[in-house]
Design a protein around this motif. Structure first.
Motif, PDB file in Angstrom:
ATOM      1  N   PRO A 154       0.727  -1.186   0.067  1.00 54.29           N
ATOM      2  CA  PRO A 154      -0.122  -0.008  -0.172  1.00 54.29           C
ATOM      3  C   PRO A 154       1.057   1.387  -0.104  1.00 54.29           C
ATOM      4  O   PRO A 154       1.689   1.370   0.690  1.00 54.29           O
ATOM      5  CB  PRO A 154      -0.829  -0.054   1.415  1.00 54.29           C
ATOM      6  N   ILE A 156      -1.111   4.557  -0.843  1.00 52.10           N
ATOM      7  CA  ILE A 156      -2.028   5.746  -0.545  1.00 52.10           C
ATOM      8  C   ILE A 156      -3.179   5.260  -0.077  1.00 52.10           C
ATOM      9  O   ILE A 156      -3.810   4.061  -0.576  1.00 52.10           O
ATOM     10  CB  ILE A 156      -2.113   6.568  -2.120  1.00 52.10           C
ATOM     11  N   ARG A 157      -3.848   5.637   0.657  1.00 48.92           N
ATOM     12  CA  ARG A 157      -5.325   5.383   1.134  1.00 48.92           C
ATOM     13  C   ARG A 157      -6.058   6.835   0.864  1.00 48.92           C
ATOM     14  O   ARG A 157      -5.945   7.806   1.135  1.00 48.92           O
ATOM     15  CB  ARG A 157      -5.488   5.221   2.599  1.00 48.92           C
ATOM     16  N   GLY A 161     -11.550   5.446   1.646  1.00 49.51           N
ATOM     17  CA  GLY A 161     -10.947   4.190   2.189  1.00 49.51           C
ATOM     18  C   GLY A 161     -10.094   3.253   1.200  1.00 49.51           C
ATOM     19  O   GLY A 161      -9.572   2.138   1.628  1.00 49.51           O
ATOM     20  N   THR A 162     -10.413   3.501  -0.109  1.00 53.22           N
ATOM     21  CA  THR A 162      -9.613   2.898  -1.094  1.00 53.22           C
ATOM     22  C   THR A 162      -8.337   2.884  -1.090  1.00 53.22           C
ATOM     23  O   THR A 162      -7.607   4.030  -0.827  1.00 53.22           O
ATOM     24  CB  THR A 162     -10.014   3.170  -2.406  1.00 53.22           C
ATOM     25  N   VAL A 163      -7.465   1.969  -1.150  1.00 52.42           N
ATOM     26  CA  VAL A 163      -6.225   1.804  -0.880  1.00 52.42           C
ATOM     27  C   VAL A 163      -5.531   1.466  -2.300  1.00 52.42           C
ATOM     28  O   VAL A 163      -5.716   0.531  -3.161  1.00 52.42           O
ATOM     29  CB  VAL A 163      -5.551   0.464   0.172  1.00 52.42           C
ATOM     30  N   ARG A 165      -2.271   0.379  -4.506  1.00 55.61           N
ATOM     31  CA  ARG A 165      -1.077  -0.464  -3.838  1.00 55.61           C
ATOM     32  C   ARG A 165       0.000  -0.838  -5.190  1.00 55.61           C
ATOM     33  O   ARG A 165      -0.774  -0.651  -6.373  1.00 55.61           O
ATOM     34  CB  ARG A 165      -1.471  -2.007  -3.543  1.00 55.61           C
ATOM     35  N   LEU A 178      -5.943  -1.588  -6.834  1.00 60.46           N
ATOM     36  CA  LEU A 178      -6.825  -0.768  -5.982  1.00 60.46           C
ATOM     37  C   LEU A 178      -7.420  -1.767  -4.957  1.00 60.46           C
ATOM     38  O   LEU A 178      -7.987  -2.682  -5.801  1.00 60.46           O
ATOM     39  CB  LEU A 178      -7.787   0.059  -6.661  1.00 60.46           C
ATOM     40  N   ARG A 181     -12.290  -1.281   1.222  1.00 58.07           N
ATOM     41  CA  ARG A 181     -11.956  -1.282   2.662  1.00 58.07           C
ATOM     42  C   ARG A 181     -11.516  -2.742   2.992  1.00 58.07           C
ATOM     43  O   ARG A 181     -11.004  -2.794   4.258  1.00 58.07           O
ATOM     44  CB  ARG A 181     -13.110  -0.668   3.358  1.00 58.07           C
ATOM     45  N   ASP A 183     -10.007  -4.972   2.040  1.00 63.61           N
ATOM     46  CA  ASP A 183      -8.738  -5.276   1.129  1.00 63.61           C
ATOM     47  C   ASP A 183      -9.092  -6.439  -0.036  1.00 63.61           C
ATOM     48  O   ASP A 183      -8.126  -7.315   0.190  1.00 63.61           O
ATOM     49  CB  ASP A 183      -7.823  -5.871   2.198  1.00 63.61           C
ATOM     50  N   ARG A 207      -3.253  10.638  -6.001  1.00 61.35           N
ATOM     51  CA  ARG A 207      -3.243  11.251  -4.837  1.00 61.35           C
ATOM     52  C   ARG A 207      -3.632  12.600  -4.495  1.00 61.35           C
ATOM     53  O   ARG A 207      -4.079  13.224  -3.399  1.00 61.35           O
ATOM     54  CB  ARG A 207      -1.423  11.265  -4.392  1.00 61.35           C
ATOM     55  N   THR A 211      -7.129  12.282  -2.091  1.00 63.27           N
ATOM     56  CA  THR A 211      -6.702  12.173  -0.603  1.00 63.27           C
ATOM     57  C   THR A 211      -6.766  13.270   0.155  1.00 63.27           C
ATOM     58  O   THR A 211      -7.189  14.612  -0.441  1.00 63.27           O
ATOM     59  CB  THR A 211      -5.197  11.765  -0.499  1.00 63.27           C
TER      60      THR A 211
END
Length: 211
Positions: A154, A156-157, A161-163, A165, A178, A181, A183, A207, A211
């Motif tokens: 990961p 960026i969050r 809540g999407t991460v 990676r 992506l 929440r 995972d 980003r 964010t």
């Protein structure tokens, strides 16, 4: 690649069997492919199967570029959009040529969409959808396999809540994923070296905007 995937998916189970047969025989098992073509032709036998003979060349080209598992993942990604998932799961269970791990991963593709270019559902947020659109516009973006999601890290969050990676494979190819929440992968793609800078710019934009 998209063209041959759609054509194989339209054939259903016989198309899957043809792909497996060609992969197992090194693309040149004439007698085996003849038998598969007869099966594809249904009651018409070889005369019906010959109608898809031109497809074998496309399949050969595709299997020279991607693994059998990746090819079949793309086929089931296509079929899961139009066919009952229960039927597809039974079909995968019946294919004895798969080892257990491949069978389980293909079943996850059917149930969760893992391995598909984009796995958007009713719970996917607007921010995630927009981030996916940005990534899809990166030149050279190609669907990544869900098995590599667990290797990514990961970076960026997003505010929803999407991460985001990323992962670089052993030969230096950049991947981006992506996760929601929970995972679970909702998007995966990779680009060749010449397009890495375009991917980096897309990540910078995501980003900045989300964010």
């Amino acid at each position: 690649m998209d063209e041959v995937v759609k054509k194989v998916a339209a054939l259903g189970l016989p198309g899957v069997i043809l792909v497996i047969t060609m992969a197992a025989t090194g693309f040149t098992g004439a007698a085996t492919i003849t038998a598969a073509l007869a099966f594809l032709g249904g009651p018409a036998g070889m005369l019906g199967g010959i109608a898809v003979l031109g497809l074998t060349g496309l399949i050969t080209d595709a299997l020279a570029k991607v693994s059998l598992e990746d090819f079949l993942t793309a086929v089931y990604c296509q079929r899961r959009q139009d066919e009952p998932h229960g039927k597809l799961l039974e079909e995968i269970n019946s294919l004895s040529l798969f080892d257990g791990d491949i069978r389980d991963r293909l079943k996850t593709t059917v149930t969760d969409g893992c391995g598909c270019a984009t796995v958007v559902n009713s719970s996917t947020t607007d921010d995630a959808r927009e981030a996916i659109a940005i990534l899809e516009n990166v030149p050279g973006m190609t669907p990544a396999h869900h098995r590599d999601f667990k290797s990514s890290n990961p970076i960026i969050r997003l505010r929803d809540g999407t991460v985001v990676r990323t992962w670089k494979n052993p030969v230096g190819v950049d991947h981006v994923f992506l996760g929601d929440r929970s995972d679970k992968m909702i998007y995966g793609g990779f680009v060749g070296w010449i397009h890495s800078e375009g991917l980096n710019q897309a990540i910078v934009r995501i980003r900045r905007d989300f964010t």
